[in-house]
Write a protein that holds these residues in place. Structure first.
Motif, PDB file in Angstrom:
ATOM      1  N   ASP A  23      50.159 131.825 203.928  1.00  0.00           N
ATOM      2  CA  ASP A  23      50.975 133.061 203.486  1.00  0.00           C
ATOM      3  C   ASP A  23      51.393 133.999 204.736  1.00  0.00           C
ATOM      4  O   ASP A  23      52.441 134.601 204.628  1.00  0.00           O
ATOM      5  CB  ASP A  23      50.154 133.634 202.230  1.00  0.00           C
ATOM      6  N   CYS A  72      44.528 140.637 198.598  1.00  0.00           N
ATOM      7  CA  CYS A  72      45.282 140.181 197.347  1.00  0.00           C
ATOM      8  C   CYS A  72      45.296 138.461 197.032  1.00  0.00           C
ATOM      9  O   CYS A  72      45.900 137.943 196.373  1.00  0.00           O
ATOM     10  CB  CYS A  72      46.921 140.346 197.883  1.00  0.00           C
ATOM     11  N   LYS A  74      45.826 136.053 199.127  1.00  0.00           N
ATOM     12  CA  LYS A  74      46.513 135.350 200.085  1.00  0.00           C
ATOM     13  C   LYS A  74      45.757 134.608 201.210  1.00  0.00           C
ATOM     14  O   LYS A  74      44.585 134.833 201.692  1.00  0.00           O
ATOM     15  CB  LYS A  74      47.533 136.390 200.652  1.00  0.00           C
ATOM     16  N   THR A 192      51.669 129.526 194.618  1.00  0.00           N
ATOM     17  CA  THR A 192      52.344 130.277 193.404  1.00  0.00           C
ATOM     18  C   THR A 192      51.169 131.712 193.004  1.00  0.00           C
ATOM     19  O   THR A 192      50.110 131.457 193.242  1.00  0.00           O
ATOM     20  CB  THR A 192      52.788 129.762 192.231  1.00  0.00           C
ATOM     21  N   ASP A 193      52.022 132.501 192.599  1.00  0.00           N
ATOM     22  CA  ASP A 193      51.192 133.826 192.052  1.00  0.00           C
ATOM     23  C   ASP A 193      50.273 133.317 190.772  1.00  0.00           C
ATOM     24  O   ASP A 193      49.262 133.840 190.709  1.00  0.00           O
ATOM     25  CB  ASP A 193      52.122 134.710 191.427  1.00  0.00           C
ATOM     26  N   GLU A 194      50.872 132.270 190.198  1.00  0.00           N
ATOM     27  CA  GLU A 194      49.781 131.782 188.937  1.00  0.00           C
ATOM     28  C   GLU A 194      48.818 131.230 189.552  1.00  0.00           C
ATOM     29  O   GLU A 194      47.700 131.055 189.029  1.00  0.00           O
ATOM     30  CB  GLU A 194      50.849 130.909 188.234  1.00  0.00           C
ATOM     31  N   ARG A 197      46.280 133.712 190.935  1.00  0.00           N
ATOM     32  CA  ARG A 197      45.757 134.279 189.887  1.00  0.00           C
ATOM     33  C   ARG A 197      44.450 133.533 189.324  1.00  0.00           C
ATOM     34  O   ARG A 197      43.276 133.858 189.033  1.00  0.00           O
ATOM     35  CB  ARG A 197      46.623 134.651 188.789  1.00  0.00           C
ATOM     36  N   ILE A 206      45.405 141.678 192.355  1.00  0.00           N
ATOM     37  CA  ILE A 206      46.633 141.226 192.181  1.00  0.00           C
ATOM     38  C   ILE A 206      47.256 141.610 190.788  1.00  0.00           C
ATOM     39  O   ILE A 206      47.971 140.824 190.266  1.00  0.00           O
ATOM     40  CB  ILE A 206      46.342 139.537 192.009  1.00  0.00           C
TER      41      ILE A 206
END
Length: 357
Positions: A23, A72, A74, A192-194, A197, A206
């Motif tokens: 990232d 975060c 990442k 992805t953000d999902e 998470r 997050i």
């Protein structure tokens, strides 16, 4: 069919970062690893994958940007060379104390001080013993080829996230500057953000919609709390030592003598083994791929068949101390190394080895 490209080890680090779905990269130029950032700037992955590539104003800024990105969840990394890594050690200790995953690349040069831009392996102690303050360990991978430099980026991220721990790729100036064919794998997309998470929800910052917020810190003023946390860390390191040792051997089945070497010296060591075998000397090589965790059991298992061991390093003698702790006086453990960027040739090493016999 996999694509093969001729490139430097440093360039391979850059391609490895892009292809494993990194990232963000935050760094600062220093010889002999500057091609990592130069390659990323040339390829411009922000146009294709969205990967952030940023030159910070210093190594201290770089490692703290990594700290923030790791909070975060990442995949974030940095790279530098010996003096620059020294400047990052406070941040590395904070990251280990906060149990955050990240990747740090050190392409070693000669020291102490500013030293020389020529290759060295003088940062072994710094890497495997922690480097910064406190009782912590980064996971340390030692590449011996440009292909390793490419492959180990993805592997380092896997280990870093598995154990929520910084992982270091400890290369040397030879491997960083050496040009070889590198086989590139199909690139993985960034998570992805999902997906972040799902993997990091229990600890990363997050967003806390629907749950209690996460707090990331390495501060515990209550001594009992700090001791309990340190005990937890030591249990994690014990798990890493039990499950993540990586090494390779060369002609050790019938070996009566053994060279232990990592990085570029392991490649030179292979030639020394071949020269010795031509003279009827049963010499073998063990290459630690993980310097932390160190292949203690694997070296220990070879001791009963050996007459002596030679630790081969580009420094004044660092890894040899760990080998001697394993051997514990059962057989002689000798050392040979060059410093200041001087690299020995196989014939030179073979003559030194014969004297130790």
């Amino acid at each position: 069919m996999a694509e093969k490209i001729l490139m430097k080890g440093n360039e391979a680090i850059a391609y490895g970062a892009i292809d494993c779905g990194c990232d963000g990269y935050f760094g600062y130029p220093i010889t002999p690893q500057s091609e990592v950032m130069e390659t990323l700037m040339k390829v411009q992955p922000w146009e294709t994958t969205g990967m952030v590539v940023l030159q910070a104003e210093s190594e201290t800024s770089s490692i703290n940007m990594v700290y923030g990105g790791a909070c975060c969840g990442k995949k974030v990394m940095t790279s530098s060379s010996s003096p620059g890594i020294s400047l990052m050690c406070e941040g590395l200790s904070y990251i280990a104390g906060a149990e955050l995953p990240c990747v740090v690349v050190n392409v070693m040069r000669g020291g102490p001080g500013l030293g020389t831009i020529q290759p060295s392996q003088g940062d072994y102690f710094q890497a495997v013993k922690g480097g910064g303050h406190g009782d912590y360990h980064p996971i340390v991978l030692a590449p011996a080829s440009a292909q390793d430099m490419y492959d180990f980026v993805g592997e380092a991220f896997e280990l870093a996230f598995k154990y929520r721990n910084p992982a270091m790729i400890l290369g040397d100036g030879v491997i960083g500057q050496m040009m070889e064919k590198v086989e590139l794998r199909p690139a993985k997309p960034r998570r992805t953000d999902e997906e972040i998470r799902a993997l990091c929800d229990s600890w990363a910052t997050i967003g806390n919609k629907g749950r209690h917020g996460n707090t990331i810190t390495s501060l515990a003023l209550d001594p009992q709390v700090q001791e309990n946390f340190n005990i937890k860390l030591q249990k994690k390191y014990a798990e890493i030592e039990a499950n993540e040792v990586r090494y390779s051997t060369y002609m050790t089945d019938d070996a009566e003598y053994l060279i232990v070497a990592f990085g570029c010296m392991s490649r030179i060591g292979e030639k020394v083994v071949e020269l010795a075998r031509e003279e009827g000397i049963k010499l073998g090589l063990l290459r630690p791929i993980t310097l932390y965790p160190f292949p203690k059991k694997e070296i220990d298992a070879l001791v009963p068949q050996l007459k002596n061991i030679l630790s081969l390093e580009l420094n004044a003698g660092q890894m040899v101390e760990d080998i001697r702790l394993i051997v514990n006086g059962r057989i002689p453990v000798n050392f040979y190394g060059r410093q200041g960027g001087m690299i020995p040739d196989p014939e030179e090493i073979l003559e030194v080895f014969k004297k130790t016999m």
